[in-house]
Design a protein around this motif. Structure first.
Motif, mmCIF file in Angstrom:
data_model
loop_
_atom_site.group_PDB
_atom_site.id
_atom_site.type_symbol
_atom_site.label_atom_id
_atom_site.label_comp_id
_atom_site.label_asym_id
_atom_site.label_seq_id
_atom_site.Cartn_x
_atom_site.Cartn_y
_atom_site.Cartn_z
ATOM 1 N N TYR A 14 2.604 -8.894 -6.767
ATOM 2 C CA TYR A 14 3.155 -8.745 -5.420
ATOM 3 C C TYR A 14 4.372 -7.828 -5.469
ATOM 4 C CZ TYR A 14 5.590 -10.013 -1.132
ATOM 5 O OH TYR A 14 6.253 -9.976 0.082
ATOM 6 N N PRO A 18 10.885 -9.403 -4.709
ATOM 7 C CA PRO A 18 9.704 -9.570 -5.570
ATOM 8 C C PRO A 18 9.938 -9.115 -7.005
ATOM 9 C CG PRO A 18 9.396 -7.740 -4.039
ATOM 10 C CD PRO A 18 10.635 -8.461 -3.600
ATOM 11 N N ARG A 58 8.597 -10.627 -11.211
ATOM 12 C CA ARG A 58 7.433 -9.800 -11.536
ATOM 13 C C ARG A 58 6.733 -10.257 -12.814
ATOM 14 N NH1 ARG A 58 9.523 -4.669 -10.907
ATOM 15 N NH2 ARG A 58 8.830 -4.734 -8.729
ATOM 16 N N LEU A 61 3.156 -12.073 1.416
ATOM 17 C CA LEU A 61 3.074 -12.906 0.217
ATOM 18 C C LEU A 61 1.976 -13.945 0.415
ATOM 19 C CD1 LEU A 61 4.479 -13.810 -2.519
ATOM 20 C CD2 LEU A 61 5.725 -15.462 -1.094
#
Length: 389
Positions: free
Chosen positions: A182, A334, A338, A188
């Motif tokens: 994402y 985001p 990760r 999301l």
């Protein structure tokens, strides 16, 4: 050799899939054994068990369910002696009886009369009077005990003289985890998978989403997948609340599915916002097997599954605020998480793989079938074993 495996369910939820995996493990360890599976009803689980069971028997079981306690305490008591006698006959005809979960009361009561051949696998952490009753049943049975987490082991607090082992649930995960990440360019994708109940916290999750600013809310797509056990009113109430909160564009409520693989492939985050103790958290483990980080509450065994800040997130239970704040953080930043997916998959492989669980189950089966010489099989010193061994 005759082995009997008893299960209280007939669907394909978490405890059902754990039972299937255990029967498969026992079959692999004892390929020539006669394995009889006893279920209270026919259902989706039957087809999944057929490759491993010699016979599948549909028979009445005296099962302790919260919603049926009043009936069990009255008319149900009349049937209990018959149920115990029926269980005792099967126990005496078996070299080993594996009892999945503590609510199969007739087999636990009967186990006392056929010592040294029963294993009870504990998957639940009840509270209050229910915990006392189930703890008393296990102690009375004299069965060897498999706990699915350290939290479950602590809750039941078995006395010295009980042979017990912690074995984390093993999951047959996919060969390859998800590889997409994402990056904030789309909503999301949040998944909640499980039976709809007051324990699981679907209502809290909906309130968390409803409390977010509209700009953040539009950046989240939530799928709640599951059904309530014989409680359509609870499902309707949840659906009505989604509509009242104006969340129909962001939230879908979907029925239970037997194979959740496509759901895990879709998700960026899987959440278990449980408000009562979860003994472990199979959905969180399954998510990690797909490389999807879980968002869980700090109840029961869930903190044993997730390594906070590395493979997922742990928030306090009790209300929607911590979940809402974290969801907003995930949408806005985001890059901060990760690498969580890769770390989640690595944790799954090291602690929660099918092979790790199989090793622990097979060890308990071996100890029950072949107790140390010179010991009373119903009173063996407690095993000291790390989870999964």
């Amino acid at each position: 050799m005759r082995i009997t495996c008893v299960h209280q369910g007939f669907e394909l939820y978490g405890s059902d899939r754990c039972f299937i995996e255990t029967v498969r493990t026992i079959r692999a360890a004892h390929p020539a054994a006669q394995i009889d599976v006893v279920l209270p009803r026919s259902g989706p689980i039957v087809a999944a068990l057929e490759p491993y069971a010699s016979t599948i028997v549909i028979a009445p079981l005296w099962i302790l369910r919260r919603k049926n306690l009043a009936r069990l305490a009255t008319l149900g008591l009349i049937a209990l002696p018959i149920a115990v006698v029926r269980a005792l006959r099967r126990l005496r005809a078996s070299d080993l009886v594996y009892i999945n979960t503590t609510v199969v009361a007739d087999y636990l009561l009967a186990a006392r009369l056929a010592p040294g051949r029963s294993i009870v696998h504990v998957h639940e952490i009840p509270e209050g009077a229910v915990l006392k009753v189930l703890r008393g049943l296990i102690r009375w049975s004299g069965a060897n005990v498999v706990f699915n987490s350290r939290a479950t082991e602590r809750a039941y607090a078995m006395p010295p003289g009980t042979i017990a082992r912690v074995v984390y649930n093993g999951i047959a995960g996919p060969a390859e985890p998800n590889h997409s990440a994402y990056d904030g360019s789309r909503p999301l994708r949040v998944l909640m998978l499980g039976r709809i109940s007051r324990i699981k916290g679907q209502d809290v999750l909906v309130e968390a989403l409803a409390s977010l600013p509209e700009t953040v809310r539009r950046q989240i797509a939530l799928r709640i997948v599951g059904s309530a056990f014989e409680d359509e009113a609870r499902e309707r109430a949840l659906l009505n609340r989604i509509s009242e909160a104006g969340l129909t564009a962001q939230v879908t409520l979907e029925p239970f599915v037997a194979d959740p693989a496509a759901l895990y492939r879709w998700a960026d985050v899987v959440t278990m916002p449980s408000q009562r103790p979860e003994s472990l958290g199979r959905v969180a483990i399954e998510a990690m097997s797909y490389g999807v980080p879980p968002l869980v509450t700090a109840v029961g065994g869930l903190p044993e599954v997730v390594e906070a800040g590395k493979t997922g997130w742990i928030v306090p239970p009790g209300g929607p605020e911590p979940i809402a704040a974290l969801l907003a953080e995930l949408v806005v930043h985001p890059a901060h998480w990760r690498d969580f997916g890769r770390a989640a998959r690595a944790r799954y492989e090291s602690l929660f793989s099918e092979a790790s669980a199989a090793e622990g189950i097979v060890a308990m089966v071996r100890t029950t079938l072949h107790p140390p010489q010179g010991t009373d099989p119903s009173r063996i010193a407690k095993a000291s074993a790390r989870p999964g061994t």
